[in-house]
Design a protein around this motif. Structure first.
Motif, PDB file in Angstrom:
ATOM      1  N   GLU A   1      42.257  43.526  48.367  1.00 27.07           N
ATOM      2  CA  GLU A   1      42.625  42.285  48.939  1.00 27.07           C
ATOM      3  C   GLU A   1      43.952  42.484  49.138  1.00 27.07           C
ATOM      4  OE1 GLU A   1      42.507  38.600  46.273  1.00 27.07           O
ATOM      5  OE2 GLU A   1      40.850  38.166  47.579  1.00 27.07           O
ATOM      6  N   ALA A   2      44.839  43.144  47.953  1.00 33.72           N
ATOM      7  CA  ALA A   2      46.153  43.198  47.816  1.00 33.72           C
ATOM      8  C   ALA A   2      46.606  44.056  49.113  1.00 33.72           C
ATOM      9  CB  ALA A   2      46.468  43.804  46.380  1.00 33.72           C
TER      10      ALA A   2
ATOM     11  N   GLU B   1      51.417  43.354  42.159  1.00 34.91           N
ATOM     12  CA  GLU B   1      50.650  43.559  40.775  1.00 34.91           C
ATOM     13  C   GLU B   1      49.267  43.788  40.892  1.00 34.91           C
ATOM     14  OE1 GLU B   1      52.237  43.844  37.844  1.00 34.91           O
ATOM     15  OE2 GLU B   1      54.106  44.377  39.023  1.00 34.91           O
ATOM     16  N   LYS B   2      48.601  42.857  41.985  1.00 35.09           N
ATOM     17  CA  LYS B   2      47.208  43.055  42.183  1.00 35.09           C
ATOM     18  C   LYS B   2      46.725  44.436  42.648  1.00 35.09           C
ATOM     19  CE  LYS B   2      45.251  40.175  44.874  1.00 35.09           C
ATOM     20  NZ  LYS B   2      44.554  38.702  45.356  1.00 35.09           N
TER      21      LYS B   2
ATOM     22  N   TYR C   1      52.673  38.733  43.141  1.00 31.79           N
ATOM     23  CA  TYR C   1      51.237  38.583  42.906  1.00 31.79           C
ATOM     24  C   TYR C   1      50.588  39.542  43.375  1.00 31.79           C
ATOM     25  CZ  TYR C   1      46.919  36.254  43.236  1.00 31.79           C
ATOM     26  OH  TYR C   1      45.427  35.859  43.011  1.00 31.79           O
ATOM     27  N   SER C   2      50.722  39.885  44.545  1.00 29.76           N
ATOM     28  CA  SER C   2      49.931  40.925  45.426  1.00 29.76           C
ATOM     29  C   SER C   2      50.216  42.461  44.863  1.00 29.76           C
ATOM     30  CB  SER C   2      50.121  40.792  47.018  1.00 29.76           C
ATOM     31  OG  SER C   2      49.266  39.494  47.254  1.00 29.76           O
TER      32      SER C   2
ATOM     33  N   SER D   1      45.533  46.817  40.112  1.00 27.22           N
ATOM     34  CA  SER D   1      44.407  46.444  39.360  1.00 27.22           C
ATOM     35  C   SER D   1      43.267  47.618  39.417  1.00 27.22           C
ATOM     36  CB  SER D   1      43.500  45.006  40.051  1.00 27.22           C
ATOM     37  OG  SER D   1      42.437  44.727  39.255  1.00 27.22           O
TER      38      SER D   1
ATOM     39  N   THR E   1      47.355  31.342  37.937  1.00 30.15           N
ATOM     40  CA  THR E   1      46.833  32.430  38.727  1.00 30.15           C
ATOM     41  C   THR E   1      46.153  31.647  39.833  1.00 30.15           C
ATOM     42  OG1 THR E   1      46.155  33.806  36.963  1.00 30.15           O
ATOM     43  CG2 THR E   1      45.048  34.170  38.867  1.00 30.15           C
TER      44      THR E   1
ATOM     45  N   HIS F   1      40.132  43.532  44.017  1.00 32.52           N
ATOM     46  CA  HIS F   1      41.380  43.055  43.898  1.00 32.52           C
ATOM     47  C   HIS F   1      42.376  44.335  44.669  1.00 32.52           C
ATOM     48  CE1 HIS F   1      40.630  40.822  40.126  1.00 32.52           C
ATOM     49  NE2 HIS F   1      39.916  40.250  41.019  1.00 32.52           N
ATOM     50  N   LYS F   2      42.147  45.426  44.395  1.00 29.05           N
ATOM     51  CA  LYS F   2      43.013  46.297  45.085  1.00 29.05           C
ATOM     52  C   LYS F   2      42.855  46.174  46.728  1.00 29.05           C
ATOM     53  CE  LYS F   2      44.091  50.664  43.139  1.00 29.05           C
ATOM     54  NZ  LYS F   2      44.852  50.384  41.914  1.00 29.05           N
TER      55      LYS F   2
ATOM     56  N   LYS G   1      48.859  30.457  42.423  1.00 26.39           N
ATOM     57  CA  LYS G   1      49.521  31.738  42.924  1.00 26.39           C
ATOM     58  C   LYS G   1      48.386  32.179  44.143  1.00 26.39           C
ATOM     59  CE  LYS G   1      52.014  33.528  38.977  1.00 26.39           C
ATOM     60  NZ  LYS G   1      52.303  34.654  38.086  1.00 26.39           N
ATOM     61  N   LYS G   2      47.248  32.406  43.910  1.00 24.55           N
ATOM     62  CA  LYS G   2      46.063  32.445  44.847  1.00 24.55           C
ATOM     63  C   LYS G   2      46.130  31.693  45.931  1.00 24.55           C
ATOM     64  CE  LYS G   2      41.060  33.789  44.975  1.00 24.55           C
ATOM     65  NZ  LYS G   2      40.024  33.830  44.286  1.00 24.55           N
TER      66      LYS G   2
END
Length: 222
Positions: free
Chosen positions: A121-122, A109-110, A106-107, A113, A69, A118-119, A72-73
């Motif tokens: 940010e994605a 899927e986030k 990664y984004s 969330s 993670t 997280h939502k 990926k971040k």
């Protein structure tokens, strides 16, 4: 009794010291790990962008850290920084890198969330990168019960397709406060979004805050 109290104090002090040292060591380890990851990430991306090295994406995927993670971040963070600092073909290549390494997931899927931060940010990341495949998902979030998610979705639509896309707002019922309206206007200004006459349809909305937003946007262009 005094000896017992002193013993408890010494034991407590010892455990506090141990916990402090453990936390400090973890922090030092994390900093070293981040630096190592950032160096690897930079190498892959720069090779792909400026040396046209297609092998860079394969090497990225083979790296065992690429499934972690934190890796990926940091990859997404680096790509977003590059995307903001460059234009044209470099921006396109950055998105291409994310597709070929499947890092874009990664984004994507986030955004599913349950954690609102997280939502948000994605949504911000995907709209900045102009990942149009995520557009339908973001459109559905305009009416989200969490106003921060809803506002971020509105801003994302502007980034994707300009102010004309705001016609989706005509039927929303929740009020858009002054701070959010100022944020929307700043995005329009900073991204140099061209005027679209279809924004006038929002003046017919039953939502007074939407009417006000439309008037402010039209006034901005005038």
């Amino acid at each position: 009794m005094l000896l017992i109290l002193i013993s408890f104090f010494l034991i407590g002090s010892f455990f506090t010291l141990v916990i402090t040292l453990v936390k400090r060591q973890k922090k030092i380890t994390l900093v070293k790990t981040k630096k190592a990851y950032e160096s690897q990430i930079e190498s892959y991306i720069l090779r792909f962008l400026f040396e046209n090295d297609e092998q860079a994406t394969a090497d990225f995927i083979k790296n065992p850290n690429s499934k972690k993670t934190l890796f990926k971040k940091l990859t997404m963070k680096y790509c977003l920084t590059m995307h903001q600092n460059y234009t044209g073909t470099v921006q396109t290549s950055i998105l291409d890198f994310l597709y070929k390494t499947n890092m874009i997931s990664y984004s994507r899927e986030k955004i599913k969330s349950n954690i609102w931060k997280h939502k948000v940010e994605a949504i911000r990341d995907l709209s900045t990168l102009n990942d149009r495949e995520s557009l339908p998902t973001i459109q559905k979030l305009i009416s989200h019960s969490n106003k921060k998610i809803a506002i971020e979705s509105i801003i994302a639509l502007i980034k994707f397709d300009g102010i004309g896309t705001l016609s989706h707002l005509k039927t929303i019922s929740f009020p858009i406060d002054d701070w959010s309206q100022a944020l929307i206007l700043s995005v329009i200004k900073n991204n140099k979004i061209p005027y679209d006459d279809s924004i006038k349809v929002l003046q017919q909305s039953k939502n007074q805050s939407i009417q006000l937003l439309a008037s402010r946007i039209i006034q901005f262009y005038n």
